[in-house]
Design a protein around this motif. Sequence first.
Motif, PDB file in Angstrom:
ATOM      1  N   ALA A   6       0.828  -1.205   0.000  1.00 26.11           N
ATOM      2  CA  ALA A   6       0.000   0.000   0.000  1.00 26.11           C
ATOM      3  C   ALA A   6       0.862   1.254   0.000  1.00 26.11           C
ATOM      4  O   ALA A   6       0.549   2.244  -0.687  1.00 26.11           O
ATOM      5  CB  ALA A   6      -0.926  -0.006   1.221  1.00 26.11           C
ATOM      6  N   VAL A   7       1.941   1.227   0.755  1.00 26.96           N
ATOM      7  CA  VAL A   7       2.850   2.377   0.802  1.00 26.96           C
ATOM      8  C   VAL A   7       3.501   2.595  -0.562  1.00 26.96           C
ATOM      9  O   VAL A   7       3.596   3.727  -1.054  1.00 26.96           O
ATOM     10  CB  VAL A   7       3.926   2.176   1.884  1.00 26.96           C
ATOM     11  N   ILE A  43      -9.847   4.518   1.447  1.00 28.62           N
ATOM     12  CA  ILE A  43     -10.002   3.061   1.362  1.00 28.62           C
ATOM     13  C   ILE A  43      -8.804   2.350   1.985  1.00 28.62           C
ATOM     14  O   ILE A  43      -8.956   1.391   2.751  1.00 28.62           O
ATOM     15  CB  ILE A  43     -10.196   2.628  -0.099  1.00 28.62           C
ATOM     16  N   LEU A  44      -7.602   2.821   1.681  1.00 30.05           N
ATOM     17  CA  LEU A  44      -6.401   2.198   2.235  1.00 30.05           C
ATOM     18  C   LEU A  44      -6.341   2.362   3.751  1.00 30.05           C
ATOM     19  O   LEU A  44      -5.963   1.434   4.476  1.00 30.05           O
ATOM     20  CB  LEU A  44      -5.154   2.788   1.581  1.00 30.05           C
ATOM     21  N   LEU A  45      -6.730   3.524   4.234  1.00 32.99           N
ATOM     22  CA  LEU A  45      -6.786   3.713   5.693  1.00 32.99           C
ATOM     23  C   LEU A  45      -7.785   2.749   6.310  1.00 32.99           C
ATOM     24  O   LEU A  45      -7.545   2.188   7.392  1.00 32.99           O
ATOM     25  CB  LEU A  45      -7.162   5.155   6.027  1.00 32.99           C
ATOM     26  N   ALA A 109      -8.808  14.099   9.411  1.00 33.10           N
ATOM     27  CA  ALA A 109      -9.003  13.962  10.859  1.00 33.10           C
ATOM     28  C   ALA A 109      -8.471  12.628  11.372  1.00 33.10           C
ATOM     29  O   ALA A 109      -7.785  12.569  12.403  1.00 33.10           O
ATOM     30  CB  ALA A 109     -10.488  14.106  11.190  1.00 33.10           C
ATOM     31  N   TYR A 110      -8.782  11.555  10.655  1.00 35.45           N
ATOM     32  CA  TYR A 110      -8.381  10.225  11.114  1.00 35.45           C
ATOM     33  C   TYR A 110      -6.865  10.049  11.073  1.00 35.45           C
ATOM     34  O   TYR A 110      -6.261   9.559  12.042  1.00 35.45           O
ATOM     35  CB  TYR A 110      -9.061   9.167  10.249  1.00 35.45           C
ATOM     36  N   SER A 111      -6.233  10.431   9.970  1.00 32.86           N
ATOM     37  CA  SER A 111      -4.789  10.223   9.848  1.00 32.86           C
ATOM     38  C   SER A 111      -4.021  11.040  10.880  1.00 32.86           C
ATOM     39  O   SER A 111      -3.058  10.550  11.487  1.00 32.86           O
ATOM     40  CB  SER A 111      -4.307  10.560   8.434  1.00 32.86           C
ATOM     41  N   THR A 112      -4.448  12.270  11.117  1.00 36.61           N
ATOM     42  CA  THR A 112      -3.746  13.099  12.101  1.00 36.61           C
ATOM     43  C   THR A 112      -3.994  12.606  13.526  1.00 36.61           C
ATOM     44  O   THR A 112      -3.107  12.694  14.383  1.00 36.61           O
ATOM     45  CB  THR A 112      -4.179  14.573  11.976  1.00 36.61           C
ATOM     46  N   ALA A 113      -5.172  12.069  13.783  1.00 35.86           N
ATOM     47  CA  ALA A 113      -5.446  11.508  15.113  1.00 35.86           C
ATOM     48  C   ALA A 113      -4.561  10.293  15.373  1.00 35.86           C
ATOM     49  O   ALA A 113      -4.056  10.100  16.492  1.00 35.86           O
ATOM     50  CB  ALA A 113      -6.918  11.122  15.227  1.00 35.86           C
ATOM     51  N   PRO A 188      -0.910   1.466  10.352  1.00 37.42           N
ATOM     52  CA  PRO A 188       0.473   1.606   9.883  1.00 37.42           C
ATOM     53  C   PRO A 188       0.672   2.527   8.692  1.00 37.42           C
ATOM     54  O   PRO A 188       1.806   2.949   8.428  1.00 37.42           O
ATOM     55  CB  PRO A 188       0.859   0.164   9.525  1.00 37.42           C
ATOM     56  N   ILE A 189      -0.391   2.857   7.957  1.00 34.18           N
ATOM     57  CA  ILE A 189      -0.172   3.718   6.791  1.00 34.18           C
ATOM     58  C   ILE A 189      -0.640   5.154   7.007  1.00 34.18           C
ATOM     59  O   ILE A 189      -0.532   5.979   6.096  1.00 34.18           O
ATOM     60  CB  ILE A 189      -0.832   3.142   5.515  1.00 34.18           C
TER      61      ILE A 189
END
Length: 208
Positions: A6-7, A43-45, A109-113, A188-189
């Motif tokens: 994914a990365v 989607i990847l998150l 919001a989700y990635s920064t949290a 992890p991503i």
Amino acid sequence: MSYIPAVILLMIIYMASLVGFITPHQQAWYLFYTPFFILLNAILLGIYHKNWNKTTLQYILWSATIGFLVELLAVQTGFTYGDYQFGDTLGFSLLGVPLIMAVYWLVLAYSTACLSAKLPVNNSALKIGTGALLMAGLTGLIQQVATPLDFWSLQGNGSFFRLIGIVFLVGLGLQYLFIRLKVNSKNPIALYVYGGLALFFTGLISFL
């Protein structure tokens, strides 16, 4: 499940898009796929999120809804950011707001949290503030290229700082909600999604 594929996929898309966005005869094609790229990040998150449960779904719903309503208020009233309207790049709109903006707010919001949760301190207020700052920071980067890429246009006295301020304040609420609902932060991503977006838009600022 390994997150390396994914990365790699994200990095390839980021690099190809950077080249495409700054190449005049390719730019229109890459701009057309911008909403799909935002959706791919979401989607990847979701794929690499651990421990899906009711509170995760609640957070998704609240983040997307609040984000969309913030944009709707800004577009319809001009009260929050100033004279603010979206271009065609972000795709289908409802009441003047592209639907993909709800997904963007969720991703942001989700990635920064997830990132702020990694702080080696047991201080919720610090994590909430850090997450909100990261949200405002990325929004500030995007604003630098939003008009030439036809994402949105923003005009008015102090409009940039009003935009950053509103994103920060709403971000505080969404970061608090993440902690309050005890959403699992071990994704992890998340770092690669946020970091990739930050580097991508920093690159665009340098070349556009």
